[in-house]
Design an enzyme around this catalytic site. Structure first.
Site, PDB file in Angstrom:
ATOM      1  N   ARG A  17     -45.637 -83.216  17.337  1.00 34.96           N
ATOM      2  CA  ARG A  17     -44.654 -83.413  16.264  1.00 34.96           C
ATOM      3  C   ARG A  17     -45.287 -83.950  14.997  1.00 34.96           C
ATOM      4  O   ARG A  17     -44.695 -83.924  13.804  1.00 34.96           O
ATOM      5  CB  ARG A  17     -43.859 -84.535  16.899  1.00 34.96           C
ATOM      6  CG  ARG A  17     -42.349 -84.782  16.152  1.00 34.96           C
ATOM      7  CD  ARG A  17     -41.456 -85.536  17.045  1.00 34.96           C
ATOM      8  NE  ARG A  17     -42.037 -86.854  17.090  1.00 34.96           N
ATOM      9  CZ  ARG A  17     -41.864 -87.580  18.407  1.00 34.96           C
ATOM     10  NH1 ARG A  17     -41.238 -87.108  19.250  1.00 34.96           N
ATOM     11  NH2 ARG A  17     -42.407 -88.753  18.491  1.00 34.96           N
ATOM     12  N   TYR A  34     -28.092 -76.579  -5.305  1.00 36.74           N
ATOM     13  CA  TYR A  34     -27.769 -75.885  -4.222  1.00 36.74           C
ATOM     14  C   TYR A  34     -26.724 -76.669  -3.301  1.00 36.74           C
ATOM     15  O   TYR A  34     -26.736 -77.746  -3.005  1.00 36.74           O
ATOM     16  CB  TYR A  34     -29.150 -75.874  -3.405  1.00 36.74           C
ATOM     17  CG  TYR A  34     -28.998 -75.063  -2.053  1.00 36.74           C
ATOM     18  CD1 TYR A  34     -28.511 -73.807  -1.682  1.00 36.74           C
ATOM     19  CD2 TYR A  34     -29.582 -75.680  -0.645  1.00 36.74           C
ATOM     20  CE1 TYR A  34     -28.304 -73.033  -0.457  1.00 36.74           C
ATOM     21  CE2 TYR A  34     -29.257 -75.136   0.678  1.00 36.74           C
ATOM     22  CZ  TYR A  34     -28.765 -73.930   0.426  1.00 36.74           C
ATOM     23  OH  TYR A  34     -28.510 -73.265   1.584  1.00 36.74           O
ATOM     24  N   ASP A  65     -36.257 -79.613  -6.572  1.00 40.74           N
ATOM     25  CA  ASP A  65     -36.180 -78.316  -5.727  1.00 40.74           C
ATOM     26  C   ASP A  65     -36.860 -77.035  -6.616  1.00 40.74           C
ATOM     27  O   ASP A  65     -35.955 -76.820  -7.405  1.00 40.74           O
ATOM     28  CB  ASP A  65     -34.719 -78.084  -5.357  1.00 40.74           C
ATOM     29  CG  ASP A  65     -34.665 -76.622  -4.597  1.00 40.74           C
ATOM     30  OD1 ASP A  65     -35.644 -75.909  -4.487  1.00 40.74           O
ATOM     31  OD2 ASP A  65     -33.631 -76.561  -3.668  1.00 40.74           O
ATOM     32  N   LYS A 118     -38.108 -68.866   1.640  1.00 39.59           N
ATOM     33  CA  LYS A 118     -38.014 -67.912   0.505  1.00 39.59           C
ATOM     34  C   LYS A 118     -39.152 -67.199   0.309  1.00 39.59           C
ATOM     35  O   LYS A 118     -39.625 -66.512   1.067  1.00 39.59           O
ATOM     36  CB  LYS A 118     -37.310 -68.657  -0.684  1.00 39.59           C
ATOM     37  CG  LYS A 118     -36.075 -69.617  -0.382  1.00 39.59           C
ATOM     38  CD  LYS A 118     -34.869 -68.969   0.226  1.00 39.59           C
ATOM     39  CE  LYS A 118     -33.893 -70.037   0.354  1.00 39.59           C
ATOM     40  NZ  LYS A 118     -32.637 -70.034   1.410  1.00 39.59           N
TER      41      LYS A 118
HETATM   42  C1  PLP Z   1     -32.380 -73.357  -3.992  1.00 35.09           C
HETATM   43  C2  PLP Z   1     -32.570 -73.427  -2.585  1.00 35.09           C
HETATM   44  N1  PLP Z   1     -32.850 -74.686  -2.020  1.00 35.09           N
HETATM   45  C3  PLP Z   1     -33.022 -74.869  -0.607  1.00 35.09           C
HETATM   46  C4  PLP Z   1     -32.541 -73.909   0.260  1.00 35.09           C
HETATM   47  C5  PLP Z   1     -32.431 -74.466   1.584  1.00 35.09           C
HETATM   48  O1  PLP Z   1     -33.513 -73.589   2.258  1.00 35.09           O
HETATM   49  P1  PLP Z   1     -33.501 -73.338   3.922  1.00 35.09           P
HETATM   50  O2  PLP Z   1     -32.351 -72.153   3.893  1.00 35.09           O
HETATM   51  O3  PLP Z   1     -34.903 -72.994   4.330  1.00 35.09           O
HETATM   52  O4  PLP Z   1     -33.004 -74.588   4.594  1.00 35.09           O
HETATM   53  C6  PLP Z   1     -31.831 -72.752  -0.255  1.00 35.09           C
HETATM   54  C7  PLP Z   1     -31.180 -71.674   0.815  1.00 35.09           C
HETATM   55  O5  PLP Z   1     -30.908 -71.001   0.356  1.00 35.09           O
HETATM   56  C8  PLP Z   1     -32.023 -72.687  -1.755  1.00 35.09           C
HETATM   57  O6  PLP Z   1     -31.254 -71.539  -2.113  1.00 35.09           O
END
Ligand code: PLP
Length: 389
Positions: free
Chosen positions: A54, A107, A179, A204
């Site tokens: 972990r 998001y 982010d 992504k």
């Molecule tokens: C801008 C953004 N940040 C974070 C995330 C979250 O990522 P995850 O799907 O890996 O949890 C997303 C997912 O679509 C996103 O578009």
């Protein structure tokens, strides 16, 4: 070392694994020790080497080293998804009584985490207009500990003046967490722009093949990294061995993939601007976009994720458009090799300043298909939209 050389070599240590180019995938929970002294020694330094699955393995450490190198931070922590990285970083860095300023364009699940979980933890959130820049100073309270930035937002593509926001935050002793998934570790260098902690939804573009959930938190100094790693370790957060490996594998080709995502995305976006059905295209790399000047100043590229607004029409017309497509798949997420499309309603959650559109918004992730085929698909879509209007 130049960027593309870093992408290839960061985090690789063939000399430690019998010359194999890539690290082995350590499928591990238990780690055994030859002596009680070795067991105790590992306990003194749990986040290096391998103490227990972990806490990290040479596979997860290789990914963290590589992403950290590309983002330009001090050290990274990998997590089971992008959202786990966002939730983990905010939980680690905020405590009851604190106040956080959050971009109104963030998001959706991040917003939900702030409104529900952070609130339960005694942390208050205030949303700010993403175009606020240095004006964010007016929103600070004595309790403001953190500003959460996402530039551009992944539905409306509004750019933020990150250096101006960071200067204000730092003058008031607050941290900036960003982010940086749209910017990727290649197109936006968060630590050069004043960010303290950068988050990648590695699901992504880093994984890049739509086959794994993964997140990476990169911290700008030792104290931040230690606070984040300790908090995540306490909560039992870690990334799966195979997912980490897929992240490492994807990362090695991110440079060439992004080149094509970028070029095809701009081709599609520019073509959409010429269509009579389209009111506007939301893509900061297009001259004329409201965020273009900031994008040009702070970014070195743009992935193929953008949106466009269609002239007002019945929702059944948009449904007909979407259903007629053959190369774009209907699906959430982005960053994979295949093109995706979704209808979006970015205005409904906004509270700082209304975000208005006259017609429906459609978001595109431009994949690696031939852009002419993608344009042909959109032609088919507009024809279906016209017939159903
Ligand atoms: C801008 C953004 N940040 C974070 C995330 C979250 O990522 P995850 O799907 O890996 O949890 C997303 C997912 O679509 C996103 O578009």
């Amino acid at each position: 070392m130049k960027r593309d050389t870093r992408i290839v070599h960061s985090g690789l240590h063939p000399e430690k694994q019998l010359g194999a180019v890539n690290p082995p995938v350590y499928h591990v929970s238990t780690v055994t020790y030859p002596t009680i002294a070795a067991m105790r020694a590992a306990g003194h330094d749990p986040f290096n080497g391998m103490r227990y699955g972990r806490y990290g393995t040479p596979t997860s450490q290789a990914l963290e080293e590589a992403v950290c190198d590309l983002e330009g931070g001090y050290r990274s922590v990998s997590t089971a998804s992008g959202l786990a990285a966002i939730a983990g970083a905010l939980t680690a860095l905020l405590k009851s009584g604190d106040h956080v300023l959050v971009a109104d364009s963030c998001y959706g699940p991040t917003r939900r985490f702030c409104d529900e979980q952070l609130k339960r933890n005694g942390v208050a959130s205030t949303y700010y207009d993403p175009s606020i820049g240095a004006g964010i100073a007016d929103l600070f309270t004595p309790e403001t500990r953190l500003v959460y930035v996402e530039s551009p937002g992944s539905l409306t593509f509004e750019m933020q003046d990150v250096p101006a926001i960071a200067a204000v935050a730092h003058a008031r002793g607050a941290l900036v967490v960003m982010d940086n998934t749209w910017g990727t570790p290649l197109f936006f260098k968060p630590f050069e722009k004043g960010v303290d902690v950068s988050i990648q939804a590695a699901t992504k573009f880093i994984v890049g093949h739509s086959d794994a959930m993964l997140g990476v938190i990169t911290c700008g100094n030792h104290d931040l990294w230690h606070a984040v790693k300790t908090s995540l370790a306490m909560a039992g957060v870690c990334a799966g061995a195979d997912e980490v490996y897929l992240g490492l594998r994807g990362l090695r080709t991110i440079g060439v993939r992004l080149q094509q995502h970028q070029a095809s995305g701009i081709k599609l976006a520019s073509w959409l601007q010429t269509r009579p059905e389209v009111v506007r295209v939301l893509h900061p790399a297009l001259p004329g976009d409201p965020g273009h000047a900031i994008w040009k100043r702070d970014f070195t590229g743009a992935p193929g994720l953008f949106a466009f607004e269609v002239k007002p029409c019945p929702s059944s017309s948009v449904d007909a458009f979407l259903d007629s497509l053959e190369h774009f798949s209907l699906g959430y997420s982005w960053g994979g090799f295949e093109s995706l499309i979704i209808p979006a309603s970015p205005g409904i959650t906004r509270t700082a300043k209304p975000w208005e559109a006259k017609g429906p918004i459609i978001r595109i992730h431009t994949g690696l298909e031939d852009p002419d085929d993608l344009i042909g698909d959109l032609v088919r879509g507009f024809e279906a939209l016209r017939l159903n209007s």
